[in-house]
Design a protein around this motif. Structure first.
Motif, PDB file in Angstrom:
ATOM      1  N   ALA A 304       0.864  -1.182   0.000  1.00 33.26           N
ATOM      2  CA  ALA A 304       0.000   0.000   0.000  1.00 33.26           C
ATOM      3  C   ALA A 304       0.898   1.228   0.000  1.00 33.26           C
ATOM      4  N   LEU A 305       0.613   2.174  -0.889  1.00 33.45           N
ATOM      5  CA  LEU A 305       1.437   3.374  -0.993  1.00 33.45           C
ATOM      6  C   LEU A 305       1.492   4.126   0.338  1.00 33.45           C
ATOM      7  N   SER A 306       0.502   3.921   1.188  1.00 31.33           N
ATOM      8  CA  SER A 306       0.438   4.585   2.491  1.00 31.33           C
ATOM      9  C   SER A 306       1.289   3.903   3.559  1.00 31.33           C
ATOM     10  N   SER A 307       1.967   2.785   3.229  1.00 26.24           N
ATOM     11  CA  SER A 307       2.811   2.085   4.203  1.00 26.24           C
ATOM     12  C   SER A 307       3.832   3.038   4.808  1.00 26.24           C
ATOM     13  N   ARG A 308       4.164   2.816   6.092  1.00 24.51           N
ATOM     14  CA  ARG A 308       5.113   3.703   6.760  1.00 24.51           C
ATOM     15  C   ARG A 308       6.524   3.562   6.207  1.00 24.51           C
ATOM     16  N   GLY A 309       6.809   2.414   5.591  1.00 26.98           N
ATOM     17  CA  GLY A 309       8.086   2.215   4.911  1.00 26.98           C
ATOM     18  C   GLY A 309       9.294   2.371   5.820  1.00 26.98           C
ATOM     19  N   PRO A 310      10.496   2.663   5.247  1.00 29.04           N
ATOM     20  CA  PRO A 310      10.745   2.886   3.825  1.00 29.04           C
ATOM     21  C   PRO A 310      10.642   1.605   2.995  1.00 29.04           C
ATOM     22  N   LEU A 311      10.044   1.709   1.792  1.00 23.90           N
ATOM     23  CA  LEU A 311       9.709   0.531   1.001  1.00 23.90           C
ATOM     24  C   LEU A 311      10.815   0.088   0.051  1.00 23.90           C
ATOM     25  N   SER A 312      11.863   0.887  -0.108  1.00 21.77           N
ATOM     26  CA  SER A 312      13.060   0.489  -0.860  1.00 21.77           C
ATOM     27  C   SER A 312      12.775  -0.006  -2.272  1.00 21.77           C
ATOM     28  N   GLY A 313      11.835   0.639  -2.941  1.00 19.97           N
ATOM     29  CA  GLY A 313      11.577   0.304  -4.335  1.00 19.97           C
ATOM     30  C   GLY A 313      10.644  -0.860  -4.556  1.00 19.97           C
ATOM     31  N   ALA A 314       9.937  -1.324  -3.516  1.00 18.55           N
ATOM     32  CA  ALA A 314       8.952  -2.389  -3.707  1.00 18.55           C
ATOM     33  C   ALA A 314       7.818  -1.882  -4.601  1.00 18.55           C
ATOM     34  N   LYS A 315       7.121  -2.800  -5.270  1.00 20.27           N
ATOM     35  CA  LYS A 315       5.954  -2.415  -6.062  1.00 20.27           C
ATOM     36  C   LYS A 315       4.865  -1.905  -5.116  1.00 20.27           C
ATOM     37  N   CYS A 316       4.112  -0.898  -5.586  1.00 21.63           N
ATOM     38  CA  CYS A 316       3.073  -0.333  -4.723  1.00 21.63           C
ATOM     39  C   CYS A 316       1.941   0.240  -5.568  1.00 21.63           C
ATOM     40  N   ARG A 317       0.844   0.516  -4.918  1.00 21.20           N
ATOM     41  CA  ARG A 317      -0.290   1.219  -5.518  1.00 21.20           C
ATOM     42  C   ARG A 317      -1.102   1.850  -4.393  1.00 21.20           C
ATOM     43  N   PRO A 318      -1.889   2.880  -4.684  1.00 20.73           N
ATOM     44  CA  PRO A 318      -2.761   3.427  -3.646  1.00 20.73           C
ATOM     45  C   PRO A 318      -3.949   2.492  -3.438  1.00 20.73           C
ATOM     46  N   CYS A 319      -4.066   1.953  -2.240  1.00 28.70           N
ATOM     47  CA  CYS A 319      -5.143   1.009  -1.958  1.00 28.70           C
ATOM     48  C   CYS A 319      -5.505   1.073  -0.482  1.00 28.70           C
ATOM     49  N   LYS A 320      -6.659   0.521  -0.158  1.00 24.65           N
ATOM     50  CA  LYS A 320      -7.008   0.285   1.234  1.00 24.65           C
ATOM     51  C   LYS A 320      -6.403  -1.072   1.592  1.00 24.65           C
ATOM     52  N   PRO A 321      -5.435  -1.106   2.514  1.00 23.48           N
ATOM     53  CA  PRO A 321      -4.707  -2.355   2.779  1.00 23.48           C
ATOM     54  C   PRO A 321      -5.638  -3.498   3.178  1.00 23.48           C
ATOM     55  N   VAL A 322      -5.348  -4.688   2.629  1.00 24.21           N
ATOM     56  CA  VAL A 322      -6.100  -5.881   3.018  1.00 24.21           C
ATOM     57  C   VAL A 322      -5.315  -6.702   4.027  1.00 24.21           C
ATOM     58  N   CYS A 323      -4.042  -6.346   4.239  1.00 25.96           N
ATOM     59  CA  CYS A 323      -3.199  -7.086   5.182  1.00 25.96           C
ATOM     60  C   CYS A 323      -2.258  -6.102   5.862  1.00 25.96           C
ATOM     61  N   SER A 324      -2.355  -6.021   7.178  1.00 22.88           N
ATOM     62  CA  SER A 324      -1.478  -5.131   7.944  1.00 22.88           C
ATOM     63  C   SER A 324      -1.259  -5.739   9.325  1.00 22.88           C
ATOM     64  N   GLY A 325      -0.346  -5.145  10.084  1.00 21.70           N
ATOM     65  CA  GLY A 325      -0.099  -5.628  11.439  1.00 21.70           C
ATOM     66  C   GLY A 325       0.370  -7.072  11.458  1.00 21.70           C
ATOM     67  N   THR A 326      -0.293  -7.895  12.266  1.00 21.75           N
ATOM     68  CA  THR A 326       0.135  -9.289  12.455  1.00 21.75           C
ATOM     69  C   THR A 326      -0.110 -10.158  11.229  1.00 21.75           C
ATOM     70  N   CYS A 327      -0.889  -9.665  10.283  1.00 19.93           N
ATOM     71  CA  CYS A 327      -1.154 -10.432   9.053  1.00 19.93           C
ATOM     72  C   CYS A 327       0.075 -10.481   8.150  1.00 19.93           C
TER      73      CYS A 327
END
Length: 420
Positions: A304-327
């Motif tokens: 998710a583009l909103s991830s706190r990151g830093p994402l280091s060039g991972a693929k991303c898009r603006p989305c409502k995350p379906v997996c976060s935290g312990t997932c």
């Protein structure tokens, strides 16, 4: 006969007060000079101790006057090589301007991009502090040599070996532009930053990523080699890193075969004795490609583009995350670390379900993540008509020291409808 001197009790009160003040002043003066005398004579014997936190460095540079690493780098000559197609540049471009080009305001921008229906969005770069050279070209097939066919593999490349060669051509195309600018102005760059048009930067590129004698790349997304979505290094190491096409023959001479982009990049640096290191970086590659979800062992996680990151060039898009935290942990732990893996610990990563098109309402998701300034840039591009687009490119062209490309009308006409 009376004594000429009066007793203290016979003196007026005002005179008594004055006398005591004089006495106190004399006592203080004598004490002070005695202390100075003693201190001077024993200075060699009694060391002066500073608080533990104090040092010569902190004395010479108090906290409010310590050297600013970014300001020091602005005294260096920095070239920024920006390459790729402008598919989602209304989202990524303003972040590149704000978080790279304006951070290092003395850097020179070199833009090397293909002409396509999204190229009109590149006019967002007219806000860059310094524009050295722009080349917008009509894509042509890159001739394939026997050496290239031996060294490279079409596996996992959307457009096979030709796709790799097109990408390598984009990257290496910055070099002649940079060298021509140096020769014209009689200097050599200290640093070259190479980044992609489709990179969204969530935070500024920090000065800690400029390491003399080492080429810096992001960790993760390495696909058996080195992440080749960003790089920064001194001039000599950068020339090697950017020579993606030219060095294939040397990889062939070394007997290397069946390399993808990342393994070819690692071999390129290794065979030329360029030292490299990885550092986490606050950007992701905005992608329209669809990837299976949940993510399998050889799958590609889309952040998710909103991830706190830093994402280091991972693929991303603006989305409502379906997996976060312990997932996130169980899914990411199942990936091959040397393939599409990216850092996910400490809740720095949220995942999208990217098996389909971008979700409805993604614009609001992006605007909320990116902030008001970047959201306004997106809306400004979407509101362009033909006339405003041509005017924007005229402004862009005037600010560039060197320009090679089609006419403004041709660039704008590919992406916008011409007025009736």
């Amino acid at each position: 006969m009376k004594s000429p001197a009066k007793s203290l009790t016979q003196l007026p009160k005002r005179a008594l007060d004055l006398d005591w003040r004089l006495v106190l002043l004399l006592i203080s003066s004598v004490t002070f000079f005695t202390y100075i005398s003693i201190s001077s004579s024993s200075a060699a014997a009694i060391p002066i101790s500073l608080p533990k936190a104090a040092s010569f460095k902190s004395i010479l540079h108090p906290p409010n006057h310590r050297p600013n690493p970014t300001r020091q780098l602005n005294g260096s000559r920095i070239a920024v090589c920006l390459v790729g197609g402008a598919r989602r540049f209304e989202l990524t471009g303003p972040s590149i301007v704000e978080r790279i080009l304006r951070v290092y305001e003395n850097s020179d921008l070199f833009l090397h991009c293909p002409l396509d229906s999204n190229a009109y969005k590149l006019q967002l770069l007219s806000d860059a502090p310094r524009i050295a050279s722009v080349r917008i070209f009509k894509p042509q097939p890159v001739p394939e040599t026997e050496s290239q066919l031996r060294v490279l593999t079409p596996s996992n490349s959307p457009n096979g070996i030709q796709g790799l060669l097109q990408y390598f051509h984009l990257v290496e195309g910055c070099l002649p532009m940079i060298k021509a600018h140096q020769e014209k102005n009689n200097f050599t760059y200290d640093w070259i930053i190479r980044t992609r048009v489709d990179g969204y930067w969530s935070d500024p590129l920090g000065p800690e990523n400029f390491i003399p004698g080492k080429y810096v790349v992001p960790p993760g997304s390495s696909y058996g080699g080195l992440n080749d979505r960003f790089g920064v290094g001194d001039y000599n190491s950068s020339v090697v890193a950017l020579s993606r096409l030219s060095l294939i023959s040397q990889l062939d001479s070394a007997g290397l075969t069946q390399l993808n982009s990342e393994t070819a990049f690692k071999a390129q640096l290794s065979t030329q004795n360029v030292r490299y290191t990885t550092k986490r970086l606050p950007f992701c590659v905005v992608s329209d490609r669809q990837y299976p979800y949940p993510v399998g062992r050889n799958g590609v996680p889309v952040a998710a583009l909103s991830s706190r990151g830093p994402l280091s060039g991972a693929k991303c898009r603006p989305c409502k995350p379906v997996c976060s935290g312990t997932c996130v942990g169980p899914m990411m732990s199942g990936l091959y670390r040397s393939w599409s893996w990216t850092e996910w610990a400490n809740n720095t990563l949220e995942l999208c379900d990217a098996h389909g098109e971008w979700e409805e309402g993604w614009e609001t998701v992006f605007d909320n993540s990116a902030g008001k300034k970047l959201a306004l840039a997106r809306k400004r591009i979407w509101a362009l008509n033909m006339d405003k687009c041509v005017d924007g490119f005229e402004k862009f062209k005037k600010r560039a020291a060197h320009w090679v490309g089609p006419s403004d009308a041709e660039i704008c006409g590919l992406g916008l409808k011409k007025p009736a």
